[in-house]
Design a protein around this motif. Structure first.
Motif, PDB file in Angstrom:
ATOM      1  N   ALA A   1       0.837  -1.208   0.000  1.00 13.88           N
ATOM      2  CA  ALA A   1       0.000   0.000   0.000  1.00 13.88           C
ATOM      3  C   ALA A   1       0.871   1.258   0.000  1.00 13.88           C
ATOM      4  CB  ALA A   1      -0.925   0.000   1.213  1.00 13.88           C
ATOM      5  N   HIS A   2       0.246   2.364  -0.366  1.00 20.20           N
ATOM      6  CA  HIS A   2       0.907   3.674  -0.368  1.00 20.20           C
ATOM      7  C   HIS A   2       0.129   4.612   0.547  1.00 20.20           C
ATOM      8  CE1 HIS A   2       3.383   2.472  -3.766  1.00 20.20           C
ATOM      9  NE2 HIS A   2       2.287   1.975  -4.292  1.00 20.20           N
ATOM     10  N   PHE A   3       0.858   5.438   1.309  1.00 22.17           N
ATOM     11  CA  PHE A   3       0.258   6.420   2.211  1.00 22.17           C
ATOM     12  C   PHE A   3       1.019   7.721   2.048  1.00 22.17           C
ATOM     13  CE2 PHE A   3       0.366   8.788   6.191  1.00 22.17           C
ATOM     14  CZ  PHE A   3      -0.985   8.861   6.530  1.00 22.17           C
ATOM     15  N   SER A   4       0.288   8.828   1.978  1.00 22.57           N
ATOM     16  CA  SER A   4       0.973  10.114   1.910  1.00 22.57           C
ATOM     17  C   SER A   4       0.157  11.189   2.609  1.00 22.57           C
ATOM     18  CB  SER A   4       1.251  10.527   0.461  1.00 22.57           C
ATOM     19  OG  SER A   4       0.046  10.750  -0.238  1.00 22.57           O
ATOM     20  N   VAL A   5       0.879  12.165   3.131  1.00 21.24           N
ATOM     21  CA  VAL A   5       0.289  13.390   3.656  1.00 21.24           C
ATOM     22  C   VAL A   5       0.787  14.488   2.734  1.00 21.24           C
ATOM     23  CG1 VAL A   5       0.131  14.992   5.596  1.00 21.24           C
ATOM     24  CG2 VAL A   5       0.281  12.519   6.027  1.00 21.24           C
ATOM     25  N   SER A   6      -0.141  15.176   2.080  1.00 22.24           N
ATOM     26  CA  SER A   6       0.224  16.189   1.081  1.00 22.24           C
ATOM     27  C   SER A   6       0.643  17.490   1.734  1.00 22.24           C
ATOM     28  CB  SER A   6      -0.956  16.442   0.150  1.00 22.24           C
ATOM     29  OG  SER A   6      -1.213  15.282  -0.604  1.00 22.24           O
ATOM     30  N   GLY A   7       1.486  18.207   1.044  1.00 23.38           N
ATOM     31  CA  GLY A   7       1.941  19.512   1.508  1.00 23.38           C
ATOM     32  C   GLY A   7       3.359  19.764   1.047  1.00 23.38           C
ATOM     33  N   SER A   8       3.872  20.913   1.397  1.00 24.12           N
ATOM     34  CA  SER A   8       5.221  21.303   1.011  1.00 24.12           C
ATOM     35  C   SER A   8       6.226  20.857   2.067  1.00 24.12           C
ATOM     36  CB  SER A   8       5.298  22.825   0.845  1.00 24.12           C
ATOM     37  OG  SER A   8       6.642  23.228   0.727  1.00 24.12           O
ATOM     38  N   ALA A   9       7.124  19.987   1.690  1.00 27.38           N
ATOM     39  CA  ALA A   9       8.170  19.541   2.613  1.00 27.38           C
ATOM     40  C   ALA A   9       9.111  20.686   2.978  1.00 27.38           C
ATOM     41  CB  ALA A   9       8.949  18.385   2.002  1.00 27.38           C
ATOM     42  N   ALA A  10       9.171  21.721   2.137  1.00 28.51           N
ATOM     43  CA  ALA A  10      10.015  22.879   2.436  1.00 28.51           C
ATOM     44  C   ALA A  10       9.416  23.726   3.556  1.00 28.51           C
ATOM     45  CB  ALA A  10      10.197  23.735   1.184  1.00 28.51           C
ATOM     46  N   ALA A  11       8.098  23.655   3.721  1.00 26.21           N
ATOM     47  CA  ALA A  11       7.411  24.474   4.722  1.00 26.21           C
ATOM     48  C   ALA A  11       7.091  23.712   6.002  1.00 26.21           C
ATOM     49  CB  ALA A  11       6.119  25.036   4.136  1.00 26.21           C
ATOM     50  N   SER A  12       7.138  22.389   5.951  1.00 27.34           N
ATOM     51  CA  SER A  12       6.714  21.598   7.100  1.00 27.34           C
ATOM     52  C   SER A  12       7.322  20.204   7.033  1.00 27.34           C
ATOM     53  CB  SER A  12       5.175  21.487   7.092  1.00 27.34           C
ATOM     54  OG  SER A  12       4.739  20.525   8.015  1.00 27.34           O
ATOM     55  N   PRO A  13       7.670  19.628   8.184  1.00 27.66           N
ATOM     56  CA  PRO A  13       8.172  18.253   8.184  1.00 27.66           C
ATOM     57  C   PRO A  13       7.038  17.223   8.118  1.00 27.66           C
ATOM     58  CG  PRO A  13       8.199  19.105  10.404  1.00 27.66           C
ATOM     59  CD  PRO A  13       7.767  20.245   9.506  1.00 27.66           C
ATOM     60  N   VAL A  14       5.803  17.675   8.126  1.00 27.43           N
ATOM     61  CA  VAL A  14       4.655  16.772   8.182  1.00 27.43           C
ATOM     62  C   VAL A  14       4.403  16.025   6.867  1.00 27.43           C
ATOM     63  CG1 VAL A  14       2.167  16.645   8.602  1.00 27.43           C
ATOM     64  CG2 VAL A  14       3.618  18.106  10.034  1.00 27.43           C
ATOM     65  N   PRO A  15       4.467  16.683   5.702  1.00 27.25           N
ATOM     66  CA  PRO A  15       4.214  15.949   4.457  1.00 27.25           C
ATOM     67  C   PRO A  15       5.167  14.765   4.327  1.00 27.25           C
ATOM     68  CG  PRO A  15       4.143  18.282   4.047  1.00 27.25           C
ATOM     69  CD  PRO A  15       4.651  18.111   5.446  1.00 27.25           C
ATOM     70  N   THR A  16       4.619  13.650   3.884  1.00 29.97           N
ATOM     71  CA  THR A  16       5.409  12.427   3.820  1.00 29.97           C
ATOM     72  C   THR A  16       4.826  11.482   2.783  1.00 29.97           C
ATOM     73  OG1 THR A  16       6.419  10.700   5.184  1.00 29.97           O
ATOM     74  CG2 THR A  16       4.123  11.186   5.606  1.00 29.97           C
TER      75      THR A  16
END
Length: 135
Positions: free
Chosen positions: A34-49
């Protein structure tokens, strides 16, 4: 082929397990590879993955479960179209790092195959998550 009602039941059970913080049960809803992701800018936050495979997804979810207690979580809407689903949910969350609480909405886009989640892409307020983590 999984029916619409089976997908809805699967997702309601998976989200209830997440609200309880039961990582082992949550992982049981994911298929192999399976694939899992949290969207967002990795440059702005460590949360996206992005994580692929059971071990990587389990590690990401372990970090999330150990960082946030869901005081309340409500599925606002759940839309199923064949193997695709969208879940809009509202959560009252408490950061275990800072003790701060907040309410927010999350949107998940999922794909189901053979009765398991094979893809979950999450859209969340990463700025709020940073604040709750004390960053």
């Amino acid at each position: 082929m999984v029916t619409k009602s089976e997908v809805e039941a699967l997702l309601r059970a998976a989200y209830a397990a997440r609200q309880r913080g039961d990582l082992d049960e949550v992982m049981g809803f994911f298929g192999e590879g399976a694939h899992f992701s949290v969207s967002g800018s990795a440059a702005a936050s460590p949360v996206p993955t992005v994580a692929s495979g059971s071990a990587a997804i389990c590690e990401v979810l372990r970090r999330l479960v150990s960082a946030f207690e869901f005081k309340e979580a409500t599925i606002v809407s759940l839309v199923v179209d064949g193997a695709e689903a969208a879940v809009h949910w509202h959560v009252h969350v408490r950061s275990l790092a800072t003790g701060e609480e907040a309410e927010t909405d999350i949107l998940d886009m999922l794909r189901i195959e053979d009765g398991r989640i094979v893809s979950l892409r999450q859209f969340a307020d990463t700025a709020l998550i940073n604040r709750l983590l004390g960053r």
